[in-house]
Design an enzyme around this catalytic site. Structure first.
Site, PDB file in Angstrom:
ATOM      1  N   GLN A  43       0.832  -1.197   0.000  1.00 27.18           N
ATOM      2  CA  GLN A  43       0.000   0.000   0.000  1.00 27.18           C
ATOM      3  C   GLN A  43       0.870   1.251   0.000  1.00 27.18           C
ATOM      4  OE1 GLN A  43      -2.414  -0.324   3.574  1.00 27.18           O
ATOM      5  NE2 GLN A  43      -0.705   0.075   4.943  1.00 27.18           N
ATOM      6  N   HIS A  70       0.765  -4.645   2.843  1.00 24.25           N
ATOM      7  CA  HIS A  70      -0.576  -4.913   3.371  1.00 24.25           C
ATOM      8  C   HIS A  70      -0.651  -6.407   3.716  1.00 24.25           C
ATOM      9  CE1 HIS A  70      -5.269  -4.587   2.817  1.00 24.25           C
ATOM     10  NE2 HIS A  70      -4.937  -5.461   3.738  1.00 24.25           N
ATOM     11  N   PHE A 120      -2.754  -5.682  13.345  1.00 28.60           N
ATOM     12  CA  PHE A 120      -2.750  -5.824  11.881  1.00 28.60           C
ATOM     13  C   PHE A 120      -2.022  -7.115  11.499  1.00 28.60           C
ATOM     14  CE2 PHE A 120      -1.126  -3.633   7.720  1.00 28.60           C
ATOM     15  CZ  PHE A 120      -2.175  -4.159   6.990  1.00 28.60           C
ATOM     16  N   HIS A 123      -4.116 -10.101  12.272  1.00 27.23           N
ATOM     17  CA  HIS A 123      -5.192 -10.252  11.282  1.00 27.23           C
ATOM     18  C   HIS A 123      -4.665 -10.892   9.996  1.00 27.23           C
ATOM     19  CE1 HIS A 123      -8.722  -9.152   8.826  1.00 27.23           C
ATOM     20  NE2 HIS A 123      -7.835  -8.786   7.922  1.00 27.23           N
ATOM     21  N   GLU A 124      -3.539 -10.361   9.494  1.00 23.72           N
ATOM     22  CA  GLU A 124      -2.998 -10.877   8.229  1.00 23.72           C
ATOM     23  C   GLU A 124      -2.530 -12.328   8.382  1.00 23.72           C
ATOM     24  OE1 GLU A 124      -3.091  -9.310   5.140  1.00 23.72           O
ATOM     25  OE2 GLU A 124      -4.370  -7.952   6.265  1.00 23.72           O
ATOM     26  N   LYS A 127      -5.807 -14.566   8.848  1.00 28.42           N
ATOM     27  CA  LYS A 127      -6.671 -14.639   7.650  1.00 28.42           C
ATOM     28  C   LYS A 127      -5.944 -15.255   6.452  1.00 28.42           C
ATOM     29  CE  LYS A 127      -9.701 -11.750   4.771  1.00 28.42           C
ATOM     30  NZ  LYS A 127     -10.306 -10.428   4.632  1.00 28.42           N
ATOM     31  N   HIS A 128      -4.719 -14.794   6.182  1.00 24.83           N
ATOM     32  CA  HIS A 128      -4.012 -15.234   4.968  1.00 24.83           C
ATOM     33  C   HIS A 128      -2.830 -16.164   5.270  1.00 24.83           C
ATOM     34  CE1 HIS A 128      -6.303 -12.334   2.581  1.00 24.83           C
ATOM     35  NE2 HIS A 128      -6.036 -11.422   3.492  1.00 24.83           N
TER      36      HIS A 128
END
Ligand code: 5GP
Ligand code: 5GP
Length: 245
Positions: A43, A70, A120, A123-124, A127-128
């Site tokens: 980003q 990101h 953050f 989360h990353e 999720k991924h």
């Protein structure tokens, strides 16, 4: 004695059973966490900050004017992607303790309220990262190394593209293709004056996360033909707007 008719019907039952079993194997037991490649998504902080939503600088201070990570997202060739592949996994800061300085610099969180990035990164990872077939340390190290390898800001500078001006999307894409060697996907958002601007750059990475590849599929979305590459120094965060008030 078993009649010929009975034998025929048993054979056909057995055949049908085999077909059903095969379908179960293919459709029901197929893993839903498979993937074909990764998107490395970077980003442009100024574009995250100068929208209506604004942003909050990390607790470690205002980031340098550079692209930041990101995420590194597993994706399939048909455009779908797996997510949250391990409900039991959680982000363990101690596993990346030697990478934290690099993560604070190259993977800061600009969401509000201000944070040290852990939320953050959690989360990353959840999720991924849990779908990446990499362990937590490998996941973060790989993304950091790929970001460094792409060297996007320098690649754009080398092509005469610097923050604070407008460019055609084609010129930005061509510069990245020339400098990195692969065609990127450019995602735009709009600033408070409704200018379309460069928000995120997607590069594709092979499924073992070792090098960039041409993208098998691009995300959807289009930018205006002429977009702003805004300067970070001219955008304001909530921290700063509070200071002004
Ligand atoms: P948005 O709706 O803002 O485009 O995306 C929200 C989130 O969905 C992203 O941050 C990312 O986690 C996920 N996402 C969106 N598009 C893609 C995609 O093309 N591939 C993958 N793997 N995830 C995506
Ligand atoms: P995604 O699911 O879109 O990959 O992740 C975005 C989530 O991370 C959102 O909940 C967003 O609020 C949060 N987040 C925290 N810091 C950042 C940041 O610097 N950039 C982006 N794009 N999302 C962030």
């Amino acid at each position: 004695m078993i009649s010929k008719a009975k034998m025929k019907s048993s054979a056909s039952m057995l055949f049908r059973l085999l077909v059903v079993l095969q379908c179960v194997t293919v459709f029901c037991l197929a893993r839903d966490d498979d993937f074909d490649f990764f998107y490395l998504v970077q980003q442009w902080p100024a574009s995250y900050c100068d929208t209506k939503r604004s942003c909050c600088y990390p607790t470690t201070g205002k980031p340098a004017e550079d692209f930041s990570i990101h995420g590194l997202w597993p994706n399939r060739n048909d455009g779908s992607w797996p997510s949250n592949c391990d409900d039991d996994a959680s982000f363990d800061e101690s596993e990346v303790s030697d990478l934290i300085n690099r993560m604070q610099k190259d993977w800061p969180s600009l969401a509000c309220p201000s944070s040290d990035g852990v939320r953050f990164w959690t989360h990353e990872w959840e999720k991924h990262g849990t779908c990446s077939l990499l362990n937590e340390r490998q996941y973060f190290q790989t993304a950091l190394d790929l970001k460094a390898k792409s060297n996007l800001l320098q690649v754009l500078k080398d092509a005469g593209i610097t923050p604070g001006k407008f460019y055609t999307v084609e010129r930005i894409k061509d510069a990245i293709k020339e400098g990195v060697g692969y065609t990127p996907f450019v995602e735009c958002n709009v600033d408070q004056s409704r200018n379309s601007q460069l928000y995120q750059v997607y590069l594709c990475v092979d499924s073992s996360a070792s090098d960039f590849i041409e993208c098998p599929v691009f995300p959807h979305g289009r930018c205006g033909s002429r977009i702003e590459f805004p300067s970070f120094s001219s955008s304001t965060s909530e921290n700063e707007s509070r200071d002004v008030l």
